[in-house]
Design an enzyme around this catalytic site. Structure first.
Site, mmCIF file in Angstrom:
data_model
loop_
_atom_site.group_PDB
_atom_site.id
_atom_site.type_symbol
_atom_site.label_atom_id
_atom_site.label_comp_id
_atom_site.label_asym_id
_atom_site.label_seq_id
_atom_site.Cartn_x
_atom_site.Cartn_y
_atom_site.Cartn_z
ATOM 1 N N LYS A 162 0.648 -1.275 -0.040
ATOM 2 C CA LYS A 162 0.026 -0.013 -0.096
ATOM 3 C C LYS A 162 0.842 1.271 -0.104
ATOM 4 C CE LYS A 162 -4.445 0.615 0.429
ATOM 5 N NZ LYS A 162 -5.477 -0.256 -0.190
ATOM 6 N N ASP B 210 -6.960 4.203 -4.584
ATOM 7 C CA ASP B 210 -7.568 4.009 -3.303
ATOM 8 C C ASP B 210 -8.291 5.156 -2.871
ATOM 9 O OD1 ASP B 210 -7.742 1.858 -0.890
ATOM 10 O OD2 ASP B 210 -7.487 3.846 -0.114
ATOM 11 N N GLY C 62 -20.412 7.334 1.992
ATOM 12 C CA GLY C 62 -19.218 7.659 1.158
ATOM 13 C C GLY C 62 -20.137 8.077 -0.100
ATOM 14 N N PHE C 63 -19.434 8.612 -1.251
ATOM 15 C CA PHE C 63 -20.043 8.922 -2.266
ATOM 16 C C PHE C 63 -18.939 8.898 -3.505
ATOM 17 C CE2 PHE C 63 -18.528 13.128 -3.343
ATOM 18 C CZ PHE C 63 -18.128 13.553 -1.855
ATOM 19 N N ASN D 249 -15.990 6.344 -5.711
ATOM 20 C CA ASN D 249 -15.952 5.181 -6.584
ATOM 21 C C ASN D 249 -16.555 3.781 -5.978
ATOM 22 O OD1 ASN D 249 -14.115 2.670 -7.447
ATOM 23 N ND2 ASN D 249 -14.787 3.866 -9.173
ATOM 24 N N VAL D 250 -16.364 3.533 -4.776
ATOM 25 C CA VAL D 250 -16.872 2.363 -4.213
ATOM 26 C C VAL D 250 -18.169 2.420 -3.997
ATOM 27 C CG1 VAL D 250 -16.585 0.839 -2.094
ATOM 28 C CG2 VAL D 250 -14.532 1.707 -3.248
ATOM 29 N N ALA D 251 -18.740 3.542 -3.419
ATOM 30 C CA ALA D 251 -20.005 3.522 -2.977
ATOM 31 C C ALA D 251 -21.029 3.631 -4.301
ATOM 32 C CB ALA D 251 -20.162 5.129 -2.134
ATOM 33 N N TRP D 252 -20.460 4.482 -5.314
ATOM 34 C CA TRP D 252 -20.708 4.443 -6.671
ATOM 35 C C TRP D 252 -21.106 2.907 -7.287
ATOM 36 C CZ3 TRP D 252 -18.016 3.139 -11.223
ATOM 37 C CH2 TRP D 252 -18.757 3.469 -12.401
HETATM 38 N N1 GLU Z 1 -7.225 0.153 -2.834
HETATM 39 C C1 GLU Z 1 -7.891 -1.110 -3.221
HETATM 40 C C2 GLU Z 1 -8.060 -2.093 -2.242
HETATM 41 O O1 GLU Z 1 -8.157 -1.555 -0.798
HETATM 42 C C3 GLU Z 1 -7.629 -1.473 -4.585
HETATM 43 C C4 GLU Z 1 -6.191 -2.287 -4.800
HETATM 44 C C5 GLU Z 1 -5.673 -2.627 -6.273
HETATM 45 O O2 GLU Z 1 -6.599 -2.749 -6.996
HETATM 46 O O3 GLU Z 1 -4.553 -2.975 -6.206
HETATM 47 O O4 GLU Z 1 -8.085 -3.247 -2.324
#
Ligand code: GLU
Length: 439
Positions: free
Chosen positions: A118, A158, A229-230, A232-235
Protein backbone atom coordinates in the site's frame (compact mmCIF):
# COMPACT_ATOMS: atom_id res chain seq x y z
CA UNK A 1 0.94 -7.84 20.49
CA UNK A 2 2.74 -6.68 23.64
CA UNK A 3 6.00 -6.42 21.74
CA UNK A 4 4.35 -4.64 18.79
CA UNK A 5 2.49 -2.25 21.09
CA UNK A 6 5.66 -1.01 22.68
CA UNK A 7 7.62 -0.93 19.43
CA UNK A 8 4.92 0.91 17.41
CA UNK A 9 3.03 2.59 20.23
CA UNK A 10 1.66 5.48 18.11
CA UNK A 11 0.43 3.32 15.24
CA UNK A 12 -3.11 2.65 16.40
CA UNK A 13 -4.70 1.61 13.09
CA UNK A 14 -1.85 -0.81 12.36
CA UNK A 15 -2.10 -2.34 15.86
CA UNK A 16 -5.89 -2.63 15.50
CA UNK A 17 -5.58 -4.50 12.17
CA UNK A 18 -2.93 -6.89 13.52
CA UNK A 19 -4.85 -7.56 16.73
CA UNK A 20 -8.01 -8.41 14.79
CA UNK A 21 -6.19 -10.95 12.62
CA UNK A 22 -4.23 -12.53 15.48
CA UNK A 23 -7.35 -12.99 17.60
CA UNK A 24 -9.23 -14.78 14.84
CA UNK A 25 -6.42 -17.10 13.70
CA UNK A 26 -5.29 -18.12 17.18
CA UNK A 27 -6.79 -21.60 17.30
CA UNK A 28 -5.69 -22.50 13.76
CA UNK A 29 -2.20 -21.22 14.49
CA UNK A 30 -2.01 -23.32 17.62
CA UNK A 31 -2.85 -26.42 15.61
CA UNK A 32 0.22 -25.82 13.38
CA UNK A 33 3.43 -26.00 15.43
CA UNK A 34 5.44 -25.64 12.20
CA UNK A 35 4.17 -22.04 11.88
CA UNK A 36 5.33 -21.24 15.40
CA UNK A 37 8.71 -22.89 14.78
CA UNK A 38 9.20 -20.75 11.64
CA UNK A 39 8.10 -17.62 13.60
CA UNK A 40 5.50 -16.93 10.89
CA UNK A 41 3.55 -14.36 12.93
CA UNK A 42 6.63 -12.33 13.90
CA UNK A 43 7.67 -12.24 10.23
CA UNK A 44 4.20 -11.59 8.84
CA UNK A 45 3.47 -8.49 10.93
CA UNK A 46 6.61 -6.63 9.79
CA UNK A 47 6.60 -5.12 6.28
CA UNK A 48 9.38 -6.34 3.96
CA UNK A 49 10.36 -2.70 3.43
CA UNK A 50 8.97 0.83 3.51
CA UNK A 51 9.91 3.72 1.23
CA UNK A 52 9.33 7.25 2.51
CA UNK A 53 10.06 10.20 0.28
CA UNK A 54 9.58 13.93 -0.13
CA UNK A 55 7.22 15.14 -2.87
CA UNK A 56 7.75 18.76 -3.87
CA UNK A 57 5.53 20.46 -6.42
CA UNK A 58 4.38 23.92 -7.48
CA UNK A 59 0.74 24.98 -7.01
CA UNK A 60 -1.31 27.23 -9.34
CA UNK A 61 -0.18 30.35 -7.45
CA UNK A 62 3.46 29.50 -8.06
CA UNK A 63 3.95 28.52 -4.39
CA UNK A 64 6.09 25.49 -3.60
CA UNK A 65 4.33 22.71 -1.70
CA UNK A 66 5.91 19.79 0.13
CA UNK A 67 4.19 16.49 0.95
CA UNK A 68 5.33 13.09 2.14
CA UNK A 69 5.01 10.01 -0.07
CA UNK A 70 5.13 6.37 1.05
CA UNK A 71 5.11 2.86 -0.32
CA UNK A 72 4.83 -0.05 2.09
CA UNK A 73 5.92 -3.33 0.47
CA UNK A 74 4.44 -5.65 3.03
CA UNK A 75 4.54 -9.24 1.87
CA UNK A 76 5.38 -10.92 -1.45
CA UNK A 77 4.95 -14.59 -0.50
CA UNK A 78 2.32 -15.31 -3.12
CA UNK A 79 3.05 -12.67 -5.79
CA UNK A 80 4.36 -9.16 -6.53
CA UNK A 81 3.33 -6.48 -4.02
CA UNK A 82 -0.12 -5.21 -4.95
CA UNK A 83 -2.31 -2.55 -3.45
CA UNK A 84 -3.56 0.97 -3.89
CA UNK A 85 -2.28 4.48 -3.31
CA UNK A 86 -4.24 6.74 -0.96
CA UNK A 87 -4.07 10.53 -1.23
CA UNK A 88 -5.67 12.05 1.86
CA UNK A 89 -4.48 14.49 4.55
CA UNK A 90 -4.86 11.77 7.22
CA UNK A 91 -2.32 9.46 5.53
CA UNK A 92 0.53 8.38 7.78
CA UNK A 93 2.58 5.24 8.31
CA UNK A 94 0.09 3.66 10.70
CA UNK A 95 -2.74 3.91 8.17
CA UNK A 96 -0.62 2.61 5.30
CA UNK A 97 0.75 -0.27 7.38
CA UNK A 98 -2.77 -1.28 8.41
CA UNK A 99 -3.93 -1.10 4.80
CA UNK A 100 -0.89 -3.03 3.55
CA UNK A 101 -1.36 -5.69 6.22
CA UNK A 102 -5.06 -6.13 5.34
CA UNK A 103 -4.12 -6.28 1.67
CA UNK A 104 -1.99 -9.41 2.19
CA UNK A 105 -5.00 -11.47 3.30
CA UNK A 106 -7.45 -9.85 0.90
CA UNK A 107 -5.21 -10.54 -2.07
CA UNK A 108 -4.70 -14.14 -0.92
CA UNK A 109 -8.49 -14.56 -0.77
CA UNK A 110 -8.88 -13.55 -4.42
CA UNK A 111 -7.04 -16.78 -5.41
CA UNK A 112 -4.82 -14.66 -7.70
CA UNK A 113 -1.03 -14.46 -7.25
CA UNK A 114 -0.66 -11.06 -5.58
CA UNK A 115 1.29 -10.05 -2.49
CA UNK A 116 0.31 -7.13 -0.25
CA UNK A 117 1.38 -3.50 -0.40
CA UNK A 118 0.00 0.00 0.00
CA UNK A 119 1.17 3.55 -0.48
CA UNK A 120 0.10 7.12 -0.77
CA UNK A 121 0.61 10.61 0.50
CA UNK A 122 -0.78 13.21 2.90
CA UNK A 123 -1.58 15.30 -0.19
CA UNK A 124 -5.15 16.69 0.03
CA UNK A 125 -6.91 16.61 -3.38
CA UNK A 126 -9.78 18.73 -1.97
CA UNK A 127 -10.06 22.03 -3.83
CA UNK A 128 -7.08 21.29 -6.12
CA UNK A 129 -7.22 22.00 -9.84
CA UNK A 130 -6.59 19.25 -12.40
CA UNK A 131 -3.18 20.76 -13.21
CA UNK A 132 -2.20 20.76 -9.54
CA UNK A 133 -3.23 17.12 -9.27
CA UNK A 134 -1.18 16.34 -12.38
CA UNK A 135 1.92 18.10 -11.07
CA UNK A 136 1.61 16.36 -7.73
CA UNK A 137 1.19 12.91 -9.36
CA UNK A 138 4.21 13.53 -11.59
CA UNK A 139 6.39 14.59 -8.66
CA UNK A 140 5.21 11.55 -6.66
CA UNK A 141 6.08 9.14 -9.48
CA UNK A 142 9.47 10.78 -10.03
CA UNK A 143 10.44 9.32 -6.66
CA UNK A 144 8.48 6.07 -6.68
CA UNK A 145 9.18 4.69 -10.14
CA UNK A 146 12.45 2.87 -9.38
CA UNK A 147 10.78 0.77 -6.68
CA UNK A 148 7.82 -0.53 -8.66
CA UNK A 149 7.37 -2.67 -11.78
CA UNK A 150 4.90 -5.15 -13.31
CA UNK A 151 6.62 -8.10 -11.58
CA UNK A 152 7.78 -6.19 -8.48
CA UNK A 153 5.05 -3.95 -7.15
CA UNK A 154 1.86 -2.85 -8.90
CA UNK A 155 0.09 0.15 -7.31
CA UNK A 156 -3.52 1.15 -8.06
CA UNK A 157 -6.15 3.56 -6.75
CA UNK A 158 -7.63 3.99 -3.29
CA UNK A 159 -9.24 6.96 -1.52
CA UNK A 160 -8.34 10.11 -3.50
CA UNK A 161 -6.78 8.17 -6.37
CA UNK A 162 -9.03 7.26 -9.31
CA UNK A 163 -8.73 7.03 -13.09
CA UNK A 164 -7.50 10.60 -13.50
CA UNK A 165 -4.66 10.21 -10.98
CA UNK A 166 -3.67 6.77 -12.34
CA UNK A 167 -3.42 8.40 -15.80
CA UNK A 168 -1.04 11.10 -14.57
CA UNK A 169 1.02 8.59 -12.56
CA UNK A 170 1.25 6.17 -15.47
CA UNK A 171 2.24 8.92 -17.93
CA UNK A 172 5.20 9.87 -15.76
CA UNK A 173 6.23 6.24 -15.14
CA UNK A 174 6.20 5.53 -18.87
CA UNK A 175 8.34 8.58 -19.60
CA UNK A 176 10.93 7.65 -16.96
CA UNK A 177 11.06 3.88 -17.52
CA UNK A 178 10.62 4.06 -21.29
CA UNK A 179 8.31 1.11 -21.27
CA UNK A 180 4.57 0.67 -21.58
CA UNK A 181 3.83 -2.10 -19.10
CA UNK A 182 1.11 -3.03 -16.63
CA UNK A 183 2.89 -1.29 -13.75
CA UNK A 184 -0.31 0.27 -12.43
CA UNK A 185 -3.89 -0.96 -12.50
CA UNK A 186 -7.06 1.05 -12.92
CA UNK A 187 -5.68 2.38 -16.21
CA UNK A 188 -7.83 3.93 -18.96
CA UNK A 189 -9.58 1.46 -21.24
CA UNK A 190 -7.67 2.56 -24.37
CA UNK A 191 -4.22 2.14 -22.77
CA UNK A 192 -4.28 -1.17 -20.94
CA UNK A 193 -7.11 -0.81 -18.43
CA UNK A 194 -9.64 -3.54 -17.81
CA UNK A 195 -13.33 -3.15 -18.47
CA UNK A 196 -15.34 -3.28 -15.21
CA UNK A 197 -12.33 -2.22 -13.05
CA UNK A 198 -13.96 1.12 -12.05
CA UNK A 199 -17.14 -0.69 -10.98
CA UNK A 200 -15.46 -3.81 -9.60
CA UNK A 201 -15.12 -3.00 -5.88
CA UNK A 202 -18.77 -2.00 -5.53
CA UNK A 203 -20.09 -4.72 -7.85
CA UNK A 204 -18.04 -7.41 -6.11
CA UNK A 205 -19.31 -6.20 -2.73
CA UNK A 206 -22.92 -6.53 -3.83
CA UNK A 207 -22.24 -10.00 -5.31
CA UNK A 208 -20.79 -10.97 -1.93
CA UNK A 209 -23.86 -9.61 -0.11
CA UNK A 210 -26.08 -11.65 -2.45
CA UNK A 211 -24.16 -14.80 -1.43
CA UNK A 212 -24.58 -13.94 2.27
CA UNK A 213 -28.29 -13.39 1.77
CA UNK A 214 -28.84 -16.48 -0.37
CA UNK A 215 -27.24 -18.62 2.33
CA UNK A 216 -30.02 -17.40 4.65
CA UNK A 217 -32.73 -17.87 2.02
CA UNK A 218 -33.01 -14.12 1.39
CA UNK A 219 -32.42 -11.82 -1.61
CA UNK A 220 -31.31 -8.21 -2.00
CA UNK A 221 -34.33 -7.33 -4.16
CA UNK A 222 -36.60 -4.88 -2.32
CA UNK A 223 -34.15 -4.39 0.57
CA UNK A 224 -33.26 -0.96 1.94
CA UNK A 225 -29.51 -0.39 1.72
CA UNK A 226 -27.60 2.42 3.45
CA UNK A 227 -24.26 3.24 1.84
CA UNK A 228 -21.72 5.64 3.31
CA UNK A 229 -19.45 7.71 1.08
CA UNK A 230 -20.05 8.89 -2.48
CA UNK A 231 -16.75 7.95 -4.17
CA UNK A 232 -15.91 5.22 -6.63
CA UNK A 233 -16.71 2.35 -4.27
CA UNK A 234 -20.05 3.76 -3.07
CA UNK A 235 -20.95 4.48 -6.71
CA UNK A 236 -20.31 0.89 -7.85
CA UNK A 237 -22.21 -0.55 -4.87
CA UNK A 238 -25.17 1.81 -5.40
CA UNK A 239 -25.27 0.99 -9.12
CA UNK A 240 -25.25 -2.79 -8.72
CA UNK A 241 -27.60 -2.84 -5.71
CA UNK A 242 -30.08 -0.71 -7.68
CA UNK A 243 -29.75 -2.96 -10.76
CA UNK A 244 -30.60 -5.93 -8.56
CA UNK A 245 -33.74 -4.25 -7.25
CA UNK A 246 -32.55 -2.87 -3.88
CA UNK A 247 -33.38 0.66 -2.67
CA UNK A 248 -30.25 2.64 -1.86
CA UNK A 249 -31.76 5.05 0.63
CA UNK A 250 -28.61 6.76 1.92
CA UNK A 251 -25.27 8.03 0.67
CA UNK A 252 -23.06 10.28 2.75
CA UNK A 253 -20.08 12.61 2.83
CA UNK A 254 -17.98 14.33 5.48
CA UNK A 255 -20.68 17.05 5.58
CA UNK A 256 -23.65 14.76 6.36
CA UNK A 257 -26.03 12.17 4.92
CA UNK A 258 -28.46 12.24 2.03
CA UNK A 259 -31.74 10.51 2.90
CA UNK A 260 -32.99 9.18 -0.41
CA UNK A 261 -36.25 7.31 0.35
CA UNK A 262 -37.14 6.66 -3.31
CA UNK A 263 -33.82 4.95 -3.99
CA UNK A 264 -31.42 5.59 -6.86
CA UNK A 265 -31.91 5.88 -10.62
CA UNK A 266 -29.44 6.24 -13.52
CA UNK A 267 -29.36 10.02 -13.25
CA UNK A 268 -28.64 9.97 -9.52
CA UNK A 269 -25.95 7.34 -9.92
CA UNK A 270 -24.23 9.37 -12.67
CA UNK A 271 -24.45 12.47 -10.50
CA UNK A 272 -22.42 10.68 -7.80
CA UNK A 273 -19.53 10.62 -10.28
CA UNK A 274 -19.93 14.33 -10.94
CA UNK A 275 -19.82 15.06 -7.21
CA UNK A 276 -16.59 13.06 -6.83
CA UNK A 277 -14.98 14.77 -9.82
CA UNK A 278 -15.70 18.24 -8.40
CA UNK A 279 -12.95 17.70 -5.75
CA UNK A 280 -15.17 19.35 -3.13
CA UNK A 281 -15.74 16.38 -0.82
CA UNK A 282 -19.36 17.31 -0.02
CA UNK A 283 -22.58 15.43 -0.64
CA UNK A 284 -25.09 18.23 0.15
CA UNK A 285 -25.55 19.33 -3.52
CA UNK A 286 -27.26 15.97 -4.20
CA UNK A 287 -30.37 17.21 -2.34
CA UNK A 288 -30.39 20.51 -4.31
CA UNK A 289 -30.41 18.54 -7.52
CA UNK A 290 -32.93 15.81 -6.58
CA UNK A 291 -35.90 17.11 -4.65
CA UNK A 292 -37.08 13.74 -3.35
CA UNK A 293 -33.82 13.56 -1.36
CA UNK A 294 -33.09 15.37 1.93
CA UNK A 295 -29.72 16.46 3.29
CA UNK A 296 -29.18 15.91 7.02
CA UNK A 297 -26.06 17.91 8.01
CA UNK A 298 -23.57 16.29 10.37
CA UNK A 299 -25.42 12.93 10.38
CA UNK A 300 -24.02 9.56 9.39
CA UNK A 301 -25.60 7.00 7.04
CA UNK A 302 -26.14 4.78 10.11
CA UNK A 303 -28.84 7.08 11.46
CA UNK A 304 -31.15 5.93 8.63
CA UNK A 305 -33.35 2.87 9.08
CA UNK A 306 -32.15 0.15 6.71
CA UNK A 307 -31.96 -3.62 6.23
CA UNK A 308 -28.36 -3.71 5.01
CA UNK A 309 -25.52 -1.34 5.98
CA UNK A 310 -22.58 -0.98 3.60
CA UNK A 311 -19.79 1.27 4.89
CA UNK A 312 -17.95 2.47 1.76
CA UNK A 313 -15.81 5.38 3.02
CA UNK A 314 -12.99 5.14 5.60
CA UNK A 315 -11.59 2.99 8.36
CA UNK A 316 -13.46 3.09 11.68
CA UNK A 317 -16.38 4.99 10.16
CA UNK A 318 -18.94 2.81 11.96
CA UNK A 319 -18.45 2.65 15.73
CA UNK A 320 -20.18 0.89 18.62
CA UNK A 321 -22.83 3.62 19.00
CA UNK A 322 -23.58 3.47 15.29
CA UNK A 323 -23.88 -0.32 15.47
CA UNK A 324 -26.31 -0.06 18.38
CA UNK A 325 -28.37 2.52 16.49
CA UNK A 326 -28.49 0.28 13.39
CA UNK A 327 -29.49 -2.74 15.47
CA UNK A 328 -32.20 -0.76 17.25
CA UNK A 329 -33.54 0.22 13.81
CA UNK A 330 -33.69 -3.42 12.71
CA UNK A 331 -30.61 -3.73 10.46
CA UNK A 332 -29.82 -7.41 9.97
CA UNK A 333 -26.75 -7.37 7.71
CA UNK A 334 -23.57 -5.28 7.64
CA UNK A 335 -21.11 -5.76 4.81
CA UNK A 336 -17.98 -3.69 5.30
CA UNK A 337 -16.81 -2.35 1.95
CA UNK A 338 -14.27 0.17 3.23
CA UNK A 339 -11.09 -1.31 4.66
CA UNK A 340 -11.60 -1.86 8.42
CA UNK A 341 -14.75 0.30 8.21
CA UNK A 342 -16.10 -0.95 11.55
CA UNK A 343 -14.45 -0.51 14.94
CA UNK A 344 -13.86 -3.69 17.03
CA UNK A 345 -16.64 -2.50 19.31
CA UNK A 346 -19.11 -2.32 16.38
CA UNK A 347 -18.14 -5.79 15.15
CA UNK A 348 -18.63 -7.18 18.66
CA UNK A 349 -22.16 -5.66 18.74
CA UNK A 350 -23.08 -7.22 15.39
CA UNK A 351 -21.71 -10.61 16.34
CA UNK A 352 -23.36 -10.53 19.75
CA UNK A 353 -26.69 -9.76 18.08
CA UNK A 354 -25.95 -12.65 15.68
CA UNK A 355 -26.62 -10.55 12.58
CA UNK A 356 -24.65 -11.15 9.39
CA UNK A 357 -21.36 -9.26 9.36
CA UNK A 358 -18.57 -9.59 6.79
CA UNK A 359 -15.20 -7.76 6.81
CA UNK A 360 -13.79 -5.48 4.12
CA UNK A 361 -10.99 -7.81 3.15
CA UNK A 362 -13.59 -10.29 1.85
CA UNK A 363 -16.36 -7.93 0.74
CA UNK A 364 -14.20 -5.40 -1.14
CA UNK A 365 -11.75 -7.90 -2.67
CA UNK A 366 -13.48 -7.62 -6.07
CA UNK A 367 -11.56 -4.39 -6.71
CA UNK A 368 -8.09 -5.78 -6.34
CA UNK A 369 -9.21 -9.06 -7.94
CA UNK A 370 -10.15 -7.15 -11.07
CA UNK A 371 -6.79 -5.39 -10.85
CA UNK A 372 -5.30 -8.90 -10.93
CA UNK A 373 -7.37 -9.60 -14.05
CA UNK A 374 -6.03 -6.36 -15.54
CA UNK A 375 -2.46 -7.57 -14.87
CA UNK A 376 -3.23 -10.87 -16.61
CA UNK A 377 -4.66 -9.09 -19.66
CA UNK A 378 -1.61 -6.78 -19.80
CA UNK A 379 0.80 -9.72 -19.54
CA UNK A 380 -1.04 -11.52 -22.34
CA UNK A 381 -1.39 -8.32 -24.42
CA UNK A 382 -5.11 -8.86 -24.84
CA UNK A 383 -8.30 -7.41 -23.45
CA UNK A 384 -11.38 -9.28 -22.33
CA UNK A 385 -14.97 -8.19 -22.87
CA UNK A 386 -16.96 -6.67 -19.99
CA UNK A 387 -19.03 -9.88 -19.82
CA UNK A 388 -15.91 -12.00 -19.48
CA UNK A 389 -14.42 -9.86 -16.69
CA UNK A 390 -17.75 -9.68 -14.87
CA UNK A 391 -18.12 -13.47 -15.09
CA UNK A 392 -14.65 -13.94 -13.60
CA UNK A 393 -15.43 -11.39 -10.87
CA UNK A 394 -18.60 -13.32 -10.05
CA UNK A 395 -16.60 -16.55 -9.78
CA UNK A 396 -13.99 -14.94 -7.52
CA UNK A 397 -16.57 -13.45 -5.12
CA UNK A 398 -18.32 -16.81 -4.98
CA UNK A 399 -15.03 -18.51 -4.06
CA UNK A 400 -14.24 -15.93 -1.38
CA UNK A 401 -17.68 -16.41 0.12
CA UNK A 402 -17.23 -20.19 0.10
CA UNK A 403 -13.81 -19.88 1.80
CA UNK A 404 -15.33 -17.66 4.53
CA UNK A 405 -18.12 -20.17 5.12
CA UNK A 406 -15.66 -23.08 5.14
CA UNK A 407 -13.35 -21.54 7.75
CA UNK A 408 -15.87 -19.38 9.63
CA UNK A 409 -18.91 -21.55 10.32
CA UNK A 410 -19.33 -22.09 14.05
CA UNK A 411 -20.82 -25.16 15.73
CA UNK A 412 -24.19 -23.38 16.13
CA UNK A 413 -24.26 -22.62 12.37
CA UNK A 414 -23.49 -18.87 12.69
CA UNK A 415 -21.01 -17.82 10.01
CA UNK A 416 -18.19 -15.75 11.49
CA UNK A 417 -17.07 -14.15 8.22
CA UNK A 418 -14.31 -12.23 9.96
CA UNK A 419 -12.69 -15.39 11.22
CA UNK A 420 -13.35 -17.22 7.95
CA UNK A 421 -11.68 -14.52 5.84
CA UNK A 422 -8.68 -14.15 8.14
CA UNK A 423 -8.05 -17.87 8.49
CA UNK A 424 -8.44 -18.61 4.75
CA UNK A 425 -6.07 -15.77 3.79
CA UNK A 426 -3.59 -16.55 6.54
CA UNK A 427 -3.32 -20.28 5.73
CA UNK A 428 -2.38 -19.54 2.15
CA UNK A 429 0.23 -16.90 2.94
CA UNK A 430 1.72 -18.78 5.90
CA UNK A 431 2.11 -21.96 3.85
CA UNK A 432 3.84 -20.05 1.04
CA UNK A 433 6.20 -18.38 3.54
CA UNK A 434 7.04 -21.73 5.09
CA UNK A 435 7.83 -23.28 1.72
CA UNK A 436 10.11 -20.37 0.72
CA UNK A 437 12.41 -20.65 3.75
CA UNK A 438 13.77 -17.98 6.04
CA UNK A 439 14.14 -14.87 3.90
N1 GLU B 1 -7.33 0.11 -3.02
C1 GLU B 1 -8.05 -1.07 -3.38
C2 GLU B 1 -8.08 -2.02 -2.19
O1 GLU B 1 -8.13 -1.57 -1.06
C3 GLU B 1 -7.60 -1.68 -4.69
C4 GLU B 1 -6.16 -2.11 -4.74
C5 GLU B 1 -5.68 -2.59 -6.10
O2 GLU B 1 -6.49 -2.67 -7.03
O3 GLU B 1 -4.49 -2.90 -6.18
O4 GLU B 1 -8.10 -3.21 -2.32
Amino acid sequence: MTRLRSKYSGEKEYLQAVQEVLETIEDVYNRHPEFEEARIIERLVEPDRIFTFKVTWVDDNGDIQTNTGYRVQFNSAIGPYKGGLRFHPSVNLSILKFLGFEQIFKNALTTLPMGGGKGGSDFNPKGKSDSEIMRFCQAFMLELWRNIGPDTDVPAGDVGVGGREIGFLFGMYKKLAREHTGVLTGKGITWGGSLIRPEATGYGAVYFVQHMLHLQGKDIRGMKVAVSGFGNVAWGAAKKATQLGAHVIAISGPDGVIYNPEGMNDEKIDYMLELRRSNNDVVAPFADRFHDATFCPGKKAWSIKCDIAMPCAYQNELNGDDARELLANGTWCCAEVSNMGCTPDAIAEFQKARIMFAPGKAVNAGGVATSGLEMTQNAMHISWSAEEVDKKLHGIMDNIHKACVQYGTQPDGYVNYLKGANVAGFMKVATAMLEQGVI
